[in-house]
Design a protein around this motif. Structure first.
Motif, PDB file in Angstrom:
ATOM      1  N   PRO A   1       0.812  -1.221   0.000  1.00  0.00           N
ATOM      2  CA  PRO A   1       0.000   0.000   0.000  1.00  0.00           C
ATOM      3  C   PRO A   1       0.847   1.274   0.000  1.00  0.00           C
ATOM      4  N   GLU A   2       2.009   1.211   0.625  1.00  0.00           N
ATOM      5  CA  GLU A   2       2.839   2.414   0.750  1.00  0.00           C
ATOM      6  C   GLU A   2       3.923   2.515  -0.317  1.00  0.00           C
ATOM      7  N   GLU A   3       4.054   1.511  -1.186  1.00  0.00           N
ATOM      8  CA  GLU A   3       5.082   1.564  -2.221  1.00  0.00           C
ATOM      9  C   GLU A   3       4.837   0.492  -3.273  1.00  0.00           C
ATOM     10  N   VAL A   4       4.970   0.889  -4.525  1.00  0.00           N
ATOM     11  CA  VAL A   4       4.960  -0.064  -5.639  1.00  0.00           C
ATOM     12  C   VAL A   4       6.212   0.206  -6.461  1.00  0.00           C
ATOM     13  N   ASP A   5       7.013  -0.832  -6.712  1.00  0.00           N
ATOM     14  CA  ASP A   5       8.241  -0.701  -7.497  1.00  0.00           C
ATOM     15  C   ASP A   5       8.103  -1.456  -8.805  1.00  0.00           C
ATOM     16  N   VAL A   6       8.729  -0.904  -9.839  1.00  0.00           N
ATOM     17  CA  VAL A   6       8.738  -1.500 -11.165  1.00  0.00           C
ATOM     18  C   VAL A   6      10.182  -1.559 -11.635  1.00  0.00           C
ATOM     19  N   ALA A   7      10.603  -2.692 -12.205  1.00  0.00           N
ATOM     20  CA  ALA A   7      11.991  -2.833 -12.647  1.00  0.00           C
ATOM     21  C   ALA A   7      12.057  -3.647 -13.916  1.00  0.00           C
ATOM     22  N   ALA A   8      13.164  -3.477 -14.638  1.00  0.00           N
ATOM     23  CA  ALA A   8      13.400  -4.251 -15.854  1.00  0.00           C
ATOM     24  C   ALA A   8      13.514  -5.728 -15.498  1.00  0.00           C
ATOM     25  N   PRO A   9      13.103  -6.620 -16.400  1.00  0.00           N
ATOM     26  CA  PRO A   9      13.107  -8.056 -16.072  1.00  0.00           C
ATOM     27  C   PRO A   9      14.492  -8.655 -15.975  1.00  0.00           C
ATOM     28  N   ASP A  10      15.512  -8.036 -16.580  1.00  0.00           N
ATOM     29  CA  ASP A  10      16.865  -8.587 -16.544  1.00  0.00           C
ATOM     30  C   ASP A  10      17.544  -8.186 -15.248  1.00  0.00           C
ATOM     31  N   PRO A  11      17.792  -9.117 -14.331  1.00  0.00           N
ATOM     32  CA  PRO A  11      18.395  -8.746 -13.043  1.00  0.00           C
ATOM     33  C   PRO A  11      19.823  -8.256 -13.174  1.00  0.00           C
TER      34      PRO A  11
END
Length: 249
Positions: free
Chosen positions: A35-45
């Protein structure tokens, strides 16, 4: 050096909705959903892309953001497809006085400006996000500060534009573009730095480079313990504490 650029943070009225928009548009994935944070990142670690983090906003958007994303394209047709896809996901066209330019200016579902660029040779290997762009009165001065803060070298600098990129040559650029407007109020987008060592030493190093501390109560809500600072042009940024320090807060 024990500090790195970690993410671009958006203050959003509807963090999950805006995060979903960016995840769909970039082909990235939601990696944190709270609820306090949503993160989005590229699929390649192993990639060098900066993550995007979306936090609940404490104020409404007013005027043009001083930080925005530029998206890369491989061809004019790909640029057109990117624009059409963004519009279908909830973006809208935005006029910020850009005039007749080869790139397209859009706003995400909450009006945060971004550009879909025409093909440019310098962005052929960046991935979806060509650059994180910061408005500034003095591009080279601010680039030099962020080079010190992030460890990324200044690759080009001038009166109009200055840019940094990871020494690995991977991922997005961090660019500073001259603008006559002065900063007003708190930015809805800001950068986060992650510290992996003594935070006090990192703060001292950043302050010696020109950063100033900000009262945490005036900053955006934070998930992990952070210290909020401002760069030499008063752009807020957060220094995340080392993981081992989180239990001490």
């Amino acid at each position: 050096m024990s500090t790195r650029l970690a993410c671009v943070v958006f203050d959003a009225d509807r963090p999950r909705l805006v995060a979903d928009f960016w995840a769909e548009l970039l082909g990235w994935a939601v990696t944190i959903d709270r609820p306090e944070e949503v993160d989005v990142a590229a699929p390649d670690p192993d990639g060098a892309d900066l993550a995007l983090a979306f936090l609940p906003a404490t104020r409404a958007k007013h005027g043009k953001n001083r930080i925005h994303l530029d998206l890369a394209s491989r061809s004019i047709d790909h640029q057109r497809l990117q624009v059409d896809r963004a519009l279908s996901l909830g973006a809208r066209r935005v006029d910020i006085g850009q005039g007749a330019v080869p790139w397209v200016v859009l706003g995400d579902p909450e009006g945060n400006e971004f550009c879909v660029l025409e093909p440019r040779e310098q962005y052929v290997d960046t991935g979806a996000v060509a650059a994180v762009v910061v408005d500034t009165r003095d591009p080279l001065r601010l680039a030099q500060f962020w080079a010190t803060a992030s460890g990324w070298p200044v690759t080009h600098g001038g009166e109009r534009v200055a840019g940094l990129r990871s020494a690995t040559g991977l991922g997005s650029w961090l660019e500073f573009v001259r603008t006559p407007e002065e900063k007003s109020g708190r930015n809805l987008l800001h950068l986060n730095l992650a510290s992996f060592d003594d935070q006090a030493a990192e703060v001292a190093r950043l302050r010696a480079a020109g950063a100033t501390p900000i009262d945490r109560d005036s900053a955006a809500p934070a998930i992990a313990p952070t210290l909020t600072l401002a760069d030499p042009e008063a752009n807020e940024f957060c220094l995340l504490r080392p993981v081992r320090d989180h239990s001490l807060s």
